[in-house]
Design an enzyme around this catalytic site. Structure first.
Site, PDB file in Angstrom:
ATOM      1  N   ARG B  63      21.409 -18.390 -13.314  1.00 39.32           N
ATOM      2  CA  ARG B  63      21.403 -17.599 -14.550  1.00 39.32           C
ATOM      3  C   ARG B  63      20.363 -18.159 -15.501  1.00 39.32           C
ATOM      4  O   ARG B  63      19.999 -19.327 -15.414  1.00 39.32           O
ATOM      5  CB  ARG B  63      22.741 -17.728 -15.275  1.00 39.32           C
ATOM      6  N   ASP B  65      20.072 -18.048 -19.894  1.00 40.04           N
ATOM      7  CA  ASP B  65      20.841 -17.636 -21.064  1.00 40.04           C
ATOM      8  C   ASP B  65      20.123 -16.571 -21.876  1.00 40.04           C
ATOM      9  O   ASP B  65      18.929 -16.337 -21.694  1.00 40.04           O
ATOM     10  CB  ASP B  65      21.080 -18.856 -21.968  1.00 40.04           C
ATOM     11  N   ARG B 210      17.653 -27.596 -22.462  1.00 35.75           N
ATOM     12  CA  ARG B 210      17.649 -27.422 -23.925  1.00 35.75           C
ATOM     13  C   ARG B 210      18.284 -28.605 -24.645  1.00 35.75           C
ATOM     14  O   ARG B 210      17.875 -28.957 -25.752  1.00 35.75           O
ATOM     15  CB  ARG B 210      18.329 -26.112 -24.286  1.00 35.75           C
TER      16      ARG B 210
END
Lengths: 257, 257
Positions: B63, B65, B210
């Protein structure tokens, strides 16, 4: 009335000059429009009124069309607002939408006019090449899949340099003015998938860069010959040039005073 | 039921692998969402169904985000559709929105899985520096005005290389899996106003890049020392790392198989 109003504006204490960068994608060009249509100028004047505590009417170096971008548009305006000039960028950028940025602010001489004092302008036109488009360049370059002959494009661009009547590349609808301009840079370079054309002149006619780019691209694609390009320039006939290149590839790069 | 469905899908004739680039700004992440929420996967599957004349359920390398971008996301799916693979890119790109682009399409072995066959992934994180932001980077880089010490950032990034338990940089909410990963690239370079960090590993935990970037930036700004960075990594304690860096600077660059 108009000249009285102008005198009133000029009676204000300060003449402020700003350099402005914007992504033109969301705007109906630079020049002020009647709401709900929004141009870059509407947004700038609204935010300047907040920062300077004054109604603001700005003058720009020139218009840009809907979808056209700027790295270095220059504007000026008269104000009695008291904010120190070194705080203007941050104050403006904190309230402007993120697609408009004030990059420089300075006190200008009283007789400085962003429009009338401009000596030279530089425009950049960006083309994205390659087998597939790029999601990050969808609003910031003209995507052309077919291979182009960069050398042929370079050679016809050099024909534009000098003092010419550019009527063949002038669209209807611009302000009435002489079609003679002096261009000292008309170049092309490729870096990776991006082709970048640079044009510098003492002024540009309405749609002139986009009409030139459309015609130069046709030379690159072999649709027109370099000889035809010279004939088009000499003909002064807009009907002979190619279609106007898309707005999204065009950037007002800088204005010299 | 689920495994029956999977068997049905696998009974289809072809296994197609696509490489996909997208600007994630407008999407609620990659993974399929219930409409009206739109993820990149929803759009891809809808358009693949048109091009392949088949209902499509794709699997991705992982995935991304909301707001995160990709240059080289990889997906695969089984289909009985008959379109030749060399026509897939153009067919897809002609009907996809311009912020999603299929950059490559290939026939894959029957046992190829974009998710399970992935050996290494590379992520890029982009930071824009300088006195003022840039209108063209508002959704594609994290803007940081204050000066950063790039050498200090480079030195702490090198501490990440090797096989580590990266729990200190793992957010709650990801799939339960071992927090041990092997990273072989963790680097930083500056070009003009853009700082670019590159991370390559055999896999990444939820929000790992991140969270690392947020902490590395704090070292660059002098908010944390390089020694503290090492202690944070060793502590395995998410509470000690810095805030998660914004999604807009992150790109899934490529996936190796």
């Amino acid at each position: 009335m108009k000249s009285e109003h102008k005198a009133l504006m000029k009676a204000r204490k300060r003449n402020i000059r700003l350099t402005v960068a914007y992504d033109g994608t969301a705007y109906h060009g630079f020049q002020r429009q009647t709401p709900p249509v929004v141009a870059v100028q509407n947004v700038l004047e609204e935010k300047l009124a907040i920062v300077f505590g004054d109604n603001i009417e700005l003058a720009a170096s020139g218009r840009t069309d809907a979808g056209v971008h700027a790295h270095g548009q220059v504007v000026n305006f008269f104000t009695d607002g008291t904010i120190p000039v070194d705080r203007v960028c941050r104050a403006m950028n904190s309230i402007l939408p993120e697609d408009i940025v004030v990059t420089e602010a300075a006190e200008a001489d009283r007789d400085f006019s962003a429009l009338h004092s401009a000596k030279r302008k530089t425009y950049i036109y960006r083309i994205l090449t390659g087998e597939v488009p790029c999601p990050f360049e969808r609003n910031t370059a003209w995507y052309i899949r077919r291979k182009m002959d960069i050398d042929a494009m370079k050679s016809v661009l050099s024909q534009l340099i000098g003092t010419h009547d550019y009527s063949a590349f002038r669209a209807a609808g611009g302000a009435p003015m002489s079609p003679v301009r002096t261009m000292d840079i008309a170049d092309i370079e490729q870096e990776g998938r991006i082709i970048r054309m640079t044009f510098r002149a003492d002024g540009f006619l309405y749609h002139m860069v986009r009409n030139i780019v459309g015609t130069v691209v046709d030379v690159g694609l072999g649709v027109k010959t370099p000889e035809q390009f010279g004939e088009i320039l000499a003909s002064l006939d807009r009907q002979r040039a190619s279609a106007t290149a898309p707005a999204c590839g065009l950037y007002l790069e800088c204005v010299e005073y």
